[in-house]
Design a protein around this motif. Structure first.
Motif, PDB file in Angstrom:
ATOM      1  N   ALA A 249       0.838  -1.206   0.000  1.00 40.77           N
ATOM      2  CA  ALA A 249       0.000   0.000   0.000  1.00 40.77           C
ATOM      3  C   ALA A 249       0.866   1.246   0.000  1.00 40.77           C
ATOM      4  CB  ALA A 249      -0.922  -0.008   1.223  1.00 40.77           C
ATOM      5  N   LYS A 250       1.977   1.201   0.739  1.00 34.86           N
ATOM      6  CA  LYS A 250       2.900   2.333   0.806  1.00 34.86           C
ATOM      7  C   LYS A 250       4.329   1.843   0.601  1.00 34.86           C
ATOM      8  CE  LYS A 250       0.065   5.413   3.635  1.00 34.86           C
ATOM      9  NZ  LYS A 250       0.007   6.271   4.849  1.00 34.86           N
TER      10      LYS A 250
ATOM     11  N   ALA B 206      11.262   0.572  10.661  1.00 29.10           N
ATOM     12  CA  ALA B 206      11.968   1.719  10.093  1.00 29.10           C
ATOM     13  C   ALA B 206      11.650   1.916   8.622  1.00 29.10           C
ATOM     14  CB  ALA B 206      13.480   1.543  10.274  1.00 29.10           C
ATOM     15  N   VAL B 207      11.099   0.874   7.996  1.00 25.83           N
ATOM     16  CA  VAL B 207      10.943   0.924   6.541  1.00 25.83           C
ATOM     17  C   VAL B 207       9.524   0.625   6.068  1.00 25.83           C
ATOM     18  CG1 VAL B 207      11.613  -1.477   6.150  1.00 25.83           C
ATOM     19  CG2 VAL B 207      12.060   0.210   4.373  1.00 25.83           C
ATOM     20  N   VAL B 208       8.744  -0.118   6.858  1.00 22.91           N
ATOM     21  CA  VAL B 208       7.373  -0.457   6.481  1.00 22.91           C
ATOM     22  C   VAL B 208       6.438   0.142   7.527  1.00 22.91           C
ATOM     23  CG1 VAL B 208       5.737  -2.317   6.021  1.00 22.91           C
ATOM     24  CG2 VAL B 208       8.141  -2.593   5.383  1.00 22.91           C
ATOM     25  N   LYS B 209       5.466   0.943   7.070  1.00 23.32           N
ATOM     26  CA  LYS B 209       4.660   1.720   8.013  1.00 23.32           C
ATOM     27  C   LYS B 209       3.162   1.403   7.939  1.00 23.32           C
ATOM     28  CE  LYS B 209       8.559   3.852   8.854  1.00 23.32           C
ATOM     29  NZ  LYS B 209       8.845   5.245   8.568  1.00 23.32           N
ATOM     30  N   GLU B 210       2.806   0.278   7.294  1.00 23.26           N
ATOM     31  CA  GLU B 210       1.399  -0.121   7.198  1.00 23.26           C
ATOM     32  C   GLU B 210       1.228  -1.537   7.749  1.00 23.26           C
ATOM     33  OE1 GLU B 210      -1.626   1.044   5.967  1.00 23.26           O
ATOM     34  OE2 GLU B 210      -0.781   3.068   5.963  1.00 23.26           O
ATOM     35  N   ARG B 211       0.175  -1.756   8.543  1.00 22.26           N
ATOM     36  CA  ARG B 211      -0.049  -3.062   9.173  1.00 22.26           C
ATOM     37  C   ARG B 211      -0.165  -4.192   8.144  1.00 22.26           C
ATOM     38  NH1 ARG B 211      -0.244  -7.315  10.737  1.00 22.26           N
ATOM     39  NH2 ARG B 211      -1.279  -8.269  12.540  1.00 22.26           N
ATOM     40  N   ASP B 212      -0.967  -4.003   7.106  1.00 22.25           N
ATOM     41  CA  ASP B 212      -1.126  -5.049   6.091  1.00 22.25           C
ATOM     42  C   ASP B 212       0.169  -5.284   5.323  1.00 22.25           C
ATOM     43  OD1 ASP B 212      -3.733  -5.351   6.866  1.00 22.25           O
ATOM     44  OD2 ASP B 212      -4.548  -4.058   5.281  1.00 22.25           O
ATOM     45  N   ASP B 213       0.908  -4.211   5.100  1.00 23.42           N
ATOM     46  CA  ASP B 213       2.193  -4.350   4.406  1.00 23.42           C
ATOM     47  C   ASP B 213       3.170  -5.187   5.225  1.00 23.42           C
ATOM     48  OD1 ASP B 213       1.246  -2.842   2.338  1.00 23.42           O
ATOM     49  OD2 ASP B 213       2.348  -1.017   2.852  1.00 23.42           O
ATOM     50  N   LEU B 214       3.133  -5.020   6.546  1.00 23.67           N
ATOM     51  CA  LEU B 214       4.036  -5.782   7.409  1.00 23.67           C
ATOM     52  C   LEU B 214       3.826  -7.289   7.230  1.00 23.67           C
ATOM     53  CD1 LEU B 214       3.989  -3.744  10.756  1.00 23.67           C
ATOM     54  CD2 LEU B 214       5.990  -4.202   9.342  1.00 23.67           C
ATOM     55  N   ASP B 215       2.565  -7.729   7.179  1.00 19.69           N
ATOM     56  CA  ASP B 215       2.287  -9.159   7.004  1.00 19.69           C
ATOM     57  C   ASP B 215       2.843  -9.670   5.684  1.00 19.69           C
ATOM     58  OD1 ASP B 215       0.982  -9.256   9.424  1.00 19.69           O
ATOM     59  OD2 ASP B 215      -1.015  -8.928   8.567  1.00 19.69           O
ATOM     60  N   LEU B 216       2.649  -8.897   4.625  1.00 21.36           N
ATOM     61  CA  LEU B 216       3.143  -9.308   3.314  1.00 21.36           C
ATOM     62  C   LEU B 216       4.661  -9.380   3.292  1.00 21.36           C
ATOM     63  CD1 LEU B 216       2.690  -9.975   0.335  1.00 21.36           C
ATOM     64  CD2 LEU B 216       2.551  -7.518  -0.131  1.00 21.36           C
ATOM     65  N   VAL B 217       5.293  -8.403   3.899  1.00 24.91           N
ATOM     66  CA  VAL B 217       6.761  -8.366   3.911  1.00 24.91           C
ATOM     67  C   VAL B 217       7.322  -9.517   4.739  1.00 24.91           C
ATOM     68  CG1 VAL B 217       8.776  -7.054   4.676  1.00 24.91           C
ATOM     69  CG2 VAL B 217       6.912  -5.896   3.471  1.00 24.91           C
TER      70      VAL B 217
END
Length: 291
Positions: free
Chosen positions: A235-236, A269-280
Motif C-alpha cells: 500500500a505504501k 523503520a521501513v514499512v509503516k502499514e499493518r497489512d504491508d508488514l504481514d506481506l513483507v
C-alpha cells in the motif's frame, strides 16, 4: 551565497548541503532560481521533494517558510489573520472617549495587530526566502485557485492596510504526492519536475551522503532489499527516506549484515502499514537473499 552560474555548480552546491540531485532536477532548479519561476515537484512519497527546499534554503542562507497544505485549509491560515485577542485587550484599555475616536479604531487594524501567515511572510521576505508549499494536492480546488493568483503577482491586498508586493519574488517550491490531479492553470504557472525512485547505485550514494559513517556494504544491502520491497504489492512502498532510516537503525544497533531476523526486528523503520508488514514478513527470505 549568490546563485550559481551553471547547472554543474548548483549540483555541487546541493551535494555539499547533503542532497544528491540528478541532472534533470538540478537543471529545473537552476532555471527556477535564475528565472524567478515557481517549481512544482511531484513524485513518489519519500523521494526528497520537501528536502530540496530545506537544502536550498540552507545552502543559499535564505529563510525557509513552509506552508503545509491539508484538507480544509483556508486563505486566512495561509495569508494573514488579525490578532483578535490582542485587539480586544486594546479595546478594553481604551477610555470611552478614545473608543469614540475614529483614528483610535483605525489603529486596531494596523500592522501591529496583523499576524503573518506563510504567504504574507514570504512576500515580505522576497528573495531572501524559500517558500515551500508542501503537499498542495491535499488542499481543495478553491485554495488552489487562490494560490494561482498569489503566484501570478506575488502581491496581496489587505483592505485595512493596502497592497503589499514582493520587491523580488521568493523561490517557490510546491510539492505534490498526486493524491489528486492539480489544475492545468496552476501547472502552467510553474516549472515541473517528476522525482522518481533513483537507480540503485545512485540510491546507495544518497544513503551514504545522508548517513555518513555507515559502511557501503550495509548501505548496498539495504538498498537492494528496499528495491525488492518496491516490487511487492505494498500500500505504501518505501521511499529513499525509508532506506536512510533503515540504514541508520541498523547502524545504531551495530548490525553489519541484513539477514531475515535483523530485518524483521527493524521493519518498523521501513514499512509503516499493518497489512504491508504481514506481506513483507511472508517474503523476508527472498527480500534479504543476496542483499
Amino acid at each position: 551565497m549568490d546563485c550559481p552560474d551553471t547547472v554543474g555548480q548548483l549540483t555541487e552546491v546541493l551535494r555539499q548541503g547533503g542532497y544528491l540531485a540528478d541532472r534533470g532536477l538540478a537543471t529545473a532548479l537552476f532555471v527556477a532560481l535564475r528565472m524567478h519561476r515557481p517549481i512544482l515537484l511531484e513524485g513518489e512519497v519519500g523521494v526528497g521533494k520537501t528536502e530540496v527546499a530545506k537544502v536550498l534554503a540552507s545552502v543559499f542562507e535564505r529563510k525557509l517558510i513552509r506552508l503545509q497544505c491539508y484538507e480544509g485549509i483556508d486563505t486566512n491560515q495561509a495569508l494573514y489573520e488579525w490578532d483578535y485577542a490582542r485587539q480586544m485587550l486594546h479595546i478594553r484599555a481604551l477610555s470611552e472617549h478614545q473608543i469614540a475616536d475614529e483614528a483610535a479604531v483605525d489603529k486596531l487594524f494596523g500592522p501591529k495587530f496583523l499576524l503573518e501567515r506563510p504567504l504574507l511572510e514570504a512576500i515580505r521576505a522576497g528573495d531572501q526566502s524559500v517558500l515551500l508549499i508542501d503537499e498542495v494536492d491535499r488542499a481543495d480546488d478553491e485554495f488552489e485557485a487562490f494560490l494561482l493568483e498569489v503566484l501570478s503577482d506575488f502581491q496581496i491586498s489587505i483592505p485595512e492596510i493596502g497592497t503589499i508586493k514582493a520587491e523580488s519574488p521568493p523561490l517557490v517550491i510546491l510539492t505534490s504526492n498526486r493524491t489528486r490531479e492539480l489544475h492545468d492553470a496552476l501547472k502552467r504557472r510553474c516549472l515541473y519536475h517528476w522525482i522518481g525512485y533513483p537507480p540503485a547505485e545512485r540510491e546507495v550514494e544518497i544513503v551514504m551522503i545522508r548517513a555518513p559513517g555507515v559502511s557501503q556494504v550495509l548501505a548496498s544491502k539495504v538498498v537492494a532489499a528496499v528495491n525488492r520491497l518496491r516490487e511487492l504489492d505494498l500500500a505504501k512502498p518505501p521511499g529513499v527516506a525509508e532506506s536512510i532510516d533503515w540504514v541508520r537503525t541498523l547502524d545504531f544497533l551495530g548490525a553489519t549484515d541484513l539477514g531475515p531476523q535483523v530485518a524483521q526486528d527493524t521493519l518498523g523503520a521501513v514499512v509503516k502499514e499493518r497489512d504491508d508488514l504481514d506481506l513483507v514478513r511472508d517474503n523476508l527470505e527472498e527480500i534479504t537473499s543476496g542483499a
